[in-house]
Design a protein around this motif. Sequence first.
Motif, short mmCIF file in Angstrom:
data_model
loop_
_atom_site.label_atom_id
_atom_site.label_comp_id
_atom_site.label_asym_id
_atom_site.label_seq_id
_atom_site.Cartn_x
_atom_site.Cartn_y
_atom_site.Cartn_z
N PHE A 5 -2.68 12.10 -2.97
CA PHE A 5 -1.34 12.21 -2.40
C PHE A 5 -0.59 13.47 -2.81
N PRO B 247 -4.56 7.26 -3.81
CA PRO B 247 -3.36 7.80 -4.45
C PRO B 247 -3.60 9.16 -5.13
N CYS C 228 -6.34 7.82 2.53
CA CYS C 228 -6.24 8.56 1.27
C CYS C 228 -6.21 7.61 0.07
N VAL D 210 -1.70 6.56 3.73
CA VAL D 210 -2.35 5.24 3.74
C VAL D 210 -3.14 5.06 5.02
N MET E 272 1.34 4.26 -2.94
CA MET E 272 1.15 5.68 -2.64
C MET E 272 2.39 6.47 -3.07
N ALA F 175 3.66 9.06 2.76
CA ALA F 175 2.81 8.04 2.16
C ALA F 175 2.23 7.11 3.22
N ARG G 174 0.83 -1.21 0.00
CA ARG G 174 0.00 0.00 0.00
C ARG G 174 0.86 1.26 0.00
#
Length: 366
Positions: free
Chosen positions: A80, A77, A75, A71, A39, A67, A35
């Motif tokens: 981000f 991607p 969120c 995660v 990200m 990131a 994960r």
Amino acid sequence: MSRRLTAPSEEAALERLHEAGCTDGLPVVVPTPARVERMVLASGLDGDASLGQLGPNMGEATVEKAAIAAVMAGCLPDHFPVVVAAVRAVCDPRMDMTEVQATTHSLGPLIVVNGPAVDACGIASGFGALGPGHRANASIGRAIRLAMINVGGGRPGTSDMALLGHPGKFTFCLGEDERSSPWPPLHASLGYGVDQSTVTVACTEGPHSVLCFPDDDPEAYAEHLLNVLAASLSGLGANNTHFARGTQVLVLNPDHAIALADAGHDCTTISEQLYQRAKHSWSELSAVRAKGSGIDRRQRSQGDDPDLAVHALSSPESLLILVAGGTGLYSAVMPSWGAGPHGNGHVTVEIDLDQSCEVPFAPLAS
């Protein structure tokens, strides 16, 4: 790079994160390597690239650590790039995050998003924009708080010394409703192009509701609204009233913004009017100050005239004005703290949407 932990299951991993004080008290998405890597990939940046240092621990806020926070916060991607820009903002030395996290005052970073990123990331700017029900707002704001906890080391009662706090310390993010605004957006007033995407971060108290009923006379309506906004920006218990430092934020609902525009105002004239009106005399302040306090010292430095006016804003430029929320009777102000080496100001960072790329699909549990 971050140290990896192991656990026999996601449930056990979540409990371990809670026990280690790595959450905000609510359940989080477990930041598995897969994960986090997805990200990081969405940022277009190297995982070990630094976004700055975050106080009070002065931890290195790498892209990978941002990131991880994103995660954990839930969120997507697509969100981000906004998180990356917001982390850059809170790491800016001008934000004084060591002092912001350590103060006993009640404040947290308000994240205002402008430009194409508002639509691209699905950030709410209308009804309930600072409330529940908006995934992008909630998860982006929460990612910044989780970074402040796990990179900056802000934990209640040890390094985060807010006596009470406020719910915006969980998440405090919204977009400006640029379509409903009668004026150029906030980031344009700060020197950016309307086609650029930005985050502007100001550490403030929670929203203070401002009630103003409409009037058939546009001039009378505007006067009433300016007066009630000025009164709300200069509450006798607010730090601003006593120290006149820091950035305050004014969020006008579309109806209030249009009413002021109809009376010939723009954001410049509104901030100038509110600077002039948001004030008290020394005699009014004497009822709520103690001898030897900051306000007492400030009075002695400027004279003993009981009618001397004390402004709650340090200048018209110390007020950020944006349009957001649903239509109706209520706007909001967010007072500031006014302390720290840099005076509790605001920072704007451009969002680089072009860095994001398509993320290949992989099962979430991998």
